[in-house]
Design an enzyme around this catalytic site. Structure first.
Site, short mmCIF file in Angstrom:
data_model
loop_
_atom_site.label_atom_id
_atom_site.label_comp_id
_atom_site.label_asym_id
_atom_site.label_seq_id
_atom_site.Cartn_x
_atom_site.Cartn_y
_atom_site.Cartn_z
N GLN A 10 0.82 -1.20 0.00
CA GLN A 10 0.00 0.00 0.00
C GLN A 10 0.87 1.26 0.00
OE1 GLN A 10 -3.41 -1.07 2.23
NE2 GLN A 10 -4.17 1.00 2.35
N SER A 95 3.93 -6.44 2.73
CA SER A 95 2.60 -6.45 3.34
C SER A 95 1.60 -7.12 2.39
CB SER A 95 2.18 -5.04 3.74
OG SER A 95 1.01 -5.05 4.52
N LEU A 96 0.61 -6.37 1.84
CA LEU A 96 -0.34 -7.00 0.93
C LEU A 96 0.37 -7.62 -0.27
CD1 LEU A 96 -1.35 -5.67 -2.07
CD2 LEU A 96 -1.60 -3.70 -0.58
N ARG A 120 -9.30 -8.54 3.86
CA ARG A 120 -8.20 -8.05 4.70
C ARG A 120 -8.31 -6.54 4.88
NH1 ARG A 120 -2.72 -6.45 3.68
NH2 ARG A 120 -1.18 -7.28 5.16
N HIS A 204 -0.27 -3.36 11.04
CA HIS A 204 0.88 -4.10 11.57
C HIS A 204 1.21 -3.75 13.02
CE1 HIS A 204 1.51 -5.91 7.69
NE2 HIS A 204 1.49 -4.72 7.14
N GLN A 253 1.28 -11.86 10.16
CA GLN A 253 1.69 -10.64 9.47
C GLN A 253 0.75 -9.46 9.76
OE1 GLN A 253 0.34 -9.28 5.93
NE2 GLN A 253 2.13 -9.78 4.70
#
Length: 314
Positions: A10, A95-96, A120, A204, A253
């Site tokens: 992102q 991340s994603l 998510r 996170h 995560q």
């Protein structure tokens, strides 16, 4: 002289991303159509026409960024004959982007990846009421200093390292009250600048536990294959291939640190000399060079980019 394919997270979204791929290659267009169908929404229209505020909503940005990455991958594989198993020793994603990496490596189907990322994004947004969480990037210091700043700023609230991006950039995430204390505390620790990030939720960190629970349930009910090349997991900074372990690490995560500096270090230590960032933007290519100056890095997100790198991948 091994290569790794990495996939952005992102912040790399921009209105218009992927449009040129779709207009140039039917294989790319099919990816965007499939994602639209899987989600039951015209995500591609939001991607190409905006408004930016709607694209930036995490439930849209996450599947949208993945769609651009997989569109570029489809073109490389089906139009240009570049086979992932032939050209890459590892995949990884920020991340994603870890989901994009897993989709590229065949762990998840494209439709399942889109639905997982939509969920998510929704679960992360719902985990913390708007305005109660925040994230801040610390510039000019590394992980050790960032951890000290986070510990001092917490004062009973949540404040922890969200992203260890490169040797002089670490992102903290947590309660807004704690993050508000970071800038002043950081000065005493040599932080050059503390930049509040324009995010809608504190990703996170421990506040994301409800989202982790939602992902645990979703991931337990989705088909998974072993990746055709190992994925370097965000929270482990090591290569994994076992689907059960991948599932567990994806849940971890959500509340855990994205150890990107160490992930890239792992790639370099295991023979990778060239990193290809697949998808929108050039963030990860830039980070790779700052983490290890010996690495070559290319961004692959447009038809011109694809033409430029095919010879390097052949």
């Amino acid at each position: 002289m091994a290569r790794a394919f990495v996939f952005p997270g992102q912040g790399s979204q921009d209105v218009g991303m992927g449009r040129e791929l779709a207009e140039t290659f039917s294989f790319a267009r099919e990816v965007f159509d499939e994602v639209d169908e899987a989600l039951g929404q015209k995500l591609s229209q939001i991607m190409w026409e905006g408004p930016k505020e709607t694209l930036t909503l995490t439930e849209n940005a996450q599947p949208a960024l993945m769609a651009v990455s997989i569109a570029a991958m489809r073109v490389l594989e089906r139009e240009k004959g570049v086979k992932l198993t032939d050209v890459a020793k590892y995949v990884a994603g920020h991340s994603l982007g870890e989901y994009s990496a897993l989709a590229a490596a065949g762990t998840f189907s494209l439709a399942d990846t889109a639905r997982l990322l939509k969920l998510r994004g929704q679960a992360m947004q719902a985990a913390v009421p708007v305005g109660q969480g925040a994230m801040v990037a610390l510039l000019g210091v590394g992980l050790d200093v960032a951890e000290k700043v986070a510990a001092e700023a917490a004062q009973g609230d949540v404040c922890q390292v969200a992203n260890d991006n490169e040797p002089t950039q670490v992102v903290l995430s947590g309660s807004k009250t704690a993050i508000d204390r970071v800038a002043e505390i950081g000065k005493a620790h040599g932080v050059r600048r503390a930049v509040l990030l324009p995010v809608s939720a504190p990703f996170h960190c421990a506040l994301m536990q409800p989202a982790a629970d939602a992902m645990a349930e979703a991931l337990a009910n989705v088909a998974m294959n072993a990746p055709v090349v190992p994925v370097v997991a965000n929270v482990r900074a090591e290569a994994v291939s076992d689907p059960n372990e991948i599932r567990r690490l994806l849940v971890e995560q959500v509340t855990g640190t994205v150890r990107w500096r160490e992930c890239v270090g792992y790639l370099a230590a295991n023979g990778v000399s060239h990193v290809f960032e697949i998808g929108s933007g050039k963030v990860l290519a830039g980070l790779a060079k700052r983490i290890d100056k010996s690495l070559e890095a290319d961004s692959v997100g447009t038809p011109a980019d694809i033409d430029a790198v095919v010879s390097k991948l052949s």
